[in-house]
Design a protein around this motif. Structure first.
Motif, PDB file in Angstrom:
ATOM      1  N   GLY A  85       1.116   7.428  -4.957  1.00  0.00           N
ATOM      2  CA  GLY A  85       0.453   6.183  -4.584  1.00  0.00           C
ATOM      3  C   GLY A  85       0.943   5.000  -5.392  1.00  0.00           C
ATOM      4  O   GLY A  85       1.069   3.885  -4.865  1.00  0.00           O
ATOM      5  N   GLN A  89       2.866   1.355  -3.525  1.00  0.00           N
ATOM      6  CA  GLN A  89       2.064   0.143  -3.396  1.00  0.00           C
ATOM      7  C   GLN A  89       2.849  -0.995  -2.753  1.00  0.00           C
ATOM      8  O   GLN A  89       2.292  -1.821  -2.038  1.00  0.00           O
ATOM      9  CB  GLN A  89       1.554  -0.290  -4.769  1.00  0.00           C
ATOM     10  CG  GLN A  89       0.446   0.583  -5.317  1.00  0.00           C
ATOM     11  CD  GLN A  89      -0.732   0.660  -4.378  1.00  0.00           C
ATOM     12  OE1 GLN A  89      -1.303  -0.359  -3.983  1.00  0.00           O
ATOM     13  NE2 GLN A  89      -1.115   1.871  -4.004  1.00  0.00           N
ATOM     14  N   GLN A  92       2.554  -0.780   0.977  1.00  0.00           N
ATOM     15  CA  GLN A  92       1.279  -1.265   1.509  1.00  0.00           C
ATOM     16  C   GLN A  92       1.339  -2.775   1.768  1.00  0.00           C
ATOM     17  O   GLN A  92       0.859  -3.270   2.787  1.00  0.00           O
ATOM     18  CB  GLN A  92       0.157  -0.938   0.518  1.00  0.00           C
ATOM     19  CG  GLN A  92      -0.071   0.531   0.268  1.00  0.00           C
ATOM     20  CD  GLN A  92      -0.823   1.210   1.395  1.00  0.00           C
ATOM     21  OE1 GLN A  92      -1.443   0.557   2.223  1.00  0.00           O
ATOM     22  NE2 GLN A  92      -0.783   2.532   1.421  1.00  0.00           N
ATOM     23  N   SER A  95       3.920  -3.806   4.583  1.00  0.00           N
ATOM     24  CA  SER A  95       3.483  -3.494   5.947  1.00  0.00           C
ATOM     25  C   SER A  95       2.868  -4.712   6.631  1.00  0.00           C
ATOM     26  O   SER A  95       3.007  -4.882   7.847  1.00  0.00           O
ATOM     27  CB  SER A  95       2.488  -2.333   5.929  1.00  0.00           C
ATOM     28  OG  SER A  95       1.291  -2.689   5.241  1.00  0.00           O
ATOM     29  N   HIS A 180       3.874   6.623   5.053  1.00  0.00           N
ATOM     30  CA  HIS A 180       4.008   5.181   4.826  1.00  0.00           C
ATOM     31  C   HIS A 180       5.013   4.564   5.801  1.00  0.00           C
ATOM     32  O   HIS A 180       4.822   3.437   6.280  1.00  0.00           O
ATOM     33  CB  HIS A 180       4.420   4.906   3.380  1.00  0.00           C
ATOM     34  CG  HIS A 180       3.271   4.947   2.421  1.00  0.00           C
ATOM     35  ND1 HIS A 180       2.829   6.114   1.844  1.00  0.00           N
ATOM     36  CD2 HIS A 180       2.459   3.956   1.949  1.00  0.00           C
ATOM     37  CE1 HIS A 180       1.802   5.847   1.050  1.00  0.00           C
ATOM     38  NE2 HIS A 180       1.561   4.555   1.099  1.00  0.00           N
ATOM     39  N   MET A 183       3.229   4.356   9.082  1.00  0.00           N
ATOM     40  CA  MET A 183       2.263   3.266   9.016  1.00  0.00           C
ATOM     41  C   MET A 183       2.943   1.912   9.242  1.00  0.00           C
ATOM     42  O   MET A 183       2.473   1.078  10.030  1.00  0.00           O
ATOM     43  CB  MET A 183       1.552   3.273   7.665  1.00  0.00           C
ATOM     44  CG  MET A 183       0.595   2.113   7.441  1.00  0.00           C
ATOM     45  SD  MET A 183       0.032   1.998   5.717  1.00  0.00           S
ATOM     46  CE  MET A 183       1.558   1.465   4.902  1.00  0.00           C
ATOM     47  N   PHE A 213      -6.319  -5.788   6.925  1.00  0.00           N
ATOM     48  CA  PHE A 213      -6.795  -6.009   5.561  1.00  0.00           C
ATOM     49  C   PHE A 213      -8.255  -6.465   5.478  1.00  0.00           C
ATOM     50  O   PHE A 213      -8.996  -6.013   4.611  1.00  0.00           O
ATOM     51  CB  PHE A 213      -5.896  -7.051   4.886  1.00  0.00           C
ATOM     52  CG  PHE A 213      -6.235  -7.311   3.454  1.00  0.00           C
ATOM     53  CD1 PHE A 213      -5.999  -6.355   2.481  1.00  0.00           C
ATOM     54  CD2 PHE A 213      -6.809  -8.515   3.068  1.00  0.00           C
ATOM     55  CE1 PHE A 213      -6.317  -6.588   1.151  1.00  0.00           C
ATOM     56  CE2 PHE A 213      -7.134  -8.758   1.747  1.00  0.00           C
ATOM     57  CZ  PHE A 213      -6.895  -7.799   0.781  1.00  0.00           C
ATOM     58  N   SER A 237      -6.543   0.481  10.916  1.00  0.00           N
ATOM     59  CA  SER A 237      -5.766   0.623   9.682  1.00  0.00           C
ATOM     60  C   SER A 237      -6.291   1.734   8.779  1.00  0.00           C
ATOM     61  O   SER A 237      -5.548   2.251   7.934  1.00  0.00           O
ATOM     62  CB  SER A 237      -5.753  -0.696   8.909  1.00  0.00           C
ATOM     63  OG  SER A 237      -7.068  -1.141   8.645  1.00  0.00           O
ATOM     64  N   THR A 241      -4.861   6.430   6.830  1.00  0.00           N
ATOM     65  CA  THR A 241      -4.970   6.588   5.379  1.00  0.00           C
ATOM     66  C   THR A 241      -4.770   8.031   4.936  1.00  0.00           C
ATOM     67  O   THR A 241      -4.120   8.305   3.920  1.00  0.00           O
ATOM     68  CB  THR A 241      -6.341   6.086   4.893  1.00  0.00           C
ATOM     69  OG1 THR A 241      -6.492   4.714   5.269  1.00  0.00           O
ATOM     70  CG2 THR A 241      -6.457   6.212   3.386  1.00  0.00           C
ATOM     71  N   THR A 244      -1.152   8.959   4.575  1.00  0.00           N
ATOM     72  CA  THR A 244      -0.401   8.282   3.520  1.00  0.00           C
ATOM     73  C   THR A 244      -0.868   8.679   2.125  1.00  0.00           C
ATOM     74  O   THR A 244      -0.353   8.149   1.140  1.00  0.00           O
ATOM     75  CB  THR A 244      -0.521   6.752   3.670  1.00  0.00           C
ATOM     76  OG1 THR A 244      -1.911   6.390   3.609  1.00  0.00           O
ATOM     77  CG2 THR A 244       0.057   6.289   4.990  1.00  0.00           C
ATOM     78  N   SER A 245      -1.823   9.591   2.041  1.00  0.00           N
ATOM     79  CA  SER A 245      -2.355  10.022   0.750  1.00  0.00           C
ATOM     80  C   SER A 245      -1.968  11.471   0.478  1.00  0.00           C
ATOM     81  O   SER A 245      -1.982  12.301   1.387  1.00  0.00           O
ATOM     82  CB  SER A 245      -3.876   9.882   0.718  1.00  0.00           C
ATOM     83  OG  SER A 245      -4.269   8.554   1.017  1.00  0.00           O
TER      84      SER A 245
END
Length: 282
Positions: A85, A89, A92, A95, A180, A183, A213, A237, A241, A244-245
């Protein structure tokens, strides 16, 4: 007089239409040239690549520094560090930028009037739209894929100095890294759909950024009695998640269901854009 006219008609060739016709590969080639010929798009994509790598590396360095020099009262070592993660960043943030690129790819042509030329060449319209989507997806996937991999490798090299790094072979890491990229491509295609639907760059960019966001933050205020947990899980969005984790949180969908929901969101937005192109005048 008549013989001279007849002689002239024999020597002057009559106009005949060319045998060429519009094909989908031709539209893809045209859109590829168009995509990489717009300076603002090229600069934005390149800056996004730099941001993914630079921010991911910097944050990894910050995490490694905090491990090497822990705050007073904190146990030395890497307790609970999300190494993947930390290096992702930058992806993120990038994107959001690449979602705006998806908007500009089509809404920018409406603002300049070039969309009329495109649709005159291919009156069916959907061929142009599909070619734009394909070129956008491939371009963003290639650019973000290289950047995400570079950010991960550099970030883990930095974190590895404190024995906090991970490798692609560790459980869930490869999925999170590829997640990611998925995404980013999905956000860009969603931007394309909104751009076709709204036909206004500023409005569509604000909408896609808010959807990514702002809305998830507002959904945290929805009480559980009103189905807040379900709404948050299935929101556009938030649905991706889990993919992507490395260790998906219980508050989000599992990786595979989340990816399917995310794909459905993107498909719906692209479908609405296609419907707008077919039913509204240019």
């Amino acid at each position: 007089m008549s013989s001279a006219t007849a002689s002239l008609s024999k020597t002057v060739p009559q106009y005949a239409g060319t045998p060429y016709r519009v094909t989908f590969p031709g539209l893809v080639r045209s859109e590829w040239i168009k995509f990489w010929s717009v300076r603002s798009v090229v600069v934005t994509v390149l800056l996004s690549v730099v941001a993914i790598v630079a921010l991911g590396t910097l944050l990894s360095w910050a995490v490694a520094s905090s491990i090497a020099d822990p705050a007073p009262g904190r146990t030395p070592g890497p307790p609970g560090v999300d190494a993947t993660g930390a290096s992702m960043q930058g992806a993120q943030i990038a994107s959001l930028v690449l979602a705006a690129v998806g908007v500009i790819v089509i809404a920018g042509e409406y603002s300049t009037g070039m969309i009329r030329t495109s649709f005159t060449t291919a009156p069916g319209r959907l061929g142009v739209y599909a070619a734009k989507a394909l070129v956008l997806a491939v371009s963003v996937a290639l650019a973000s894929g290289v950047a995400v991999l570079a950010a991960f490798l550099l970030g883990q090299a930095v974190l590895g100095t404190q024995d906090a790094g991970v490798s692609l072979g560790d459980e869930g890491v490869l999925r999170a890294v590829l997640g990611h990229v998925v995404m980013i491509v999905g956000f860009a295609l969603a931007g394309l759909g909104l751009g076709a639907l709204m036909r206004n760059s500023a409005g569509a960019i604000c909408t896609i950024i808010a959807a990514i966001f702002v809305v998830p933050l507002l959904l945290m205020l929805v009480p559980e009695s009103w189905g807040g947990e379900t709404v948050r899980e299935y929101w556009f969005s938030n649905s991706i998640t889990g993919m992507t984790s490395v260790s998906p949180a219980p508050a989000y969908l599992e990786p595979l269901p989340g990816a399917l929901v995310f794909a459905a969101w993107v498909a719906v937005l692209l479908g609405l854009g296609a419907l707008s192109l077919r039913t509204r005048d240019v």
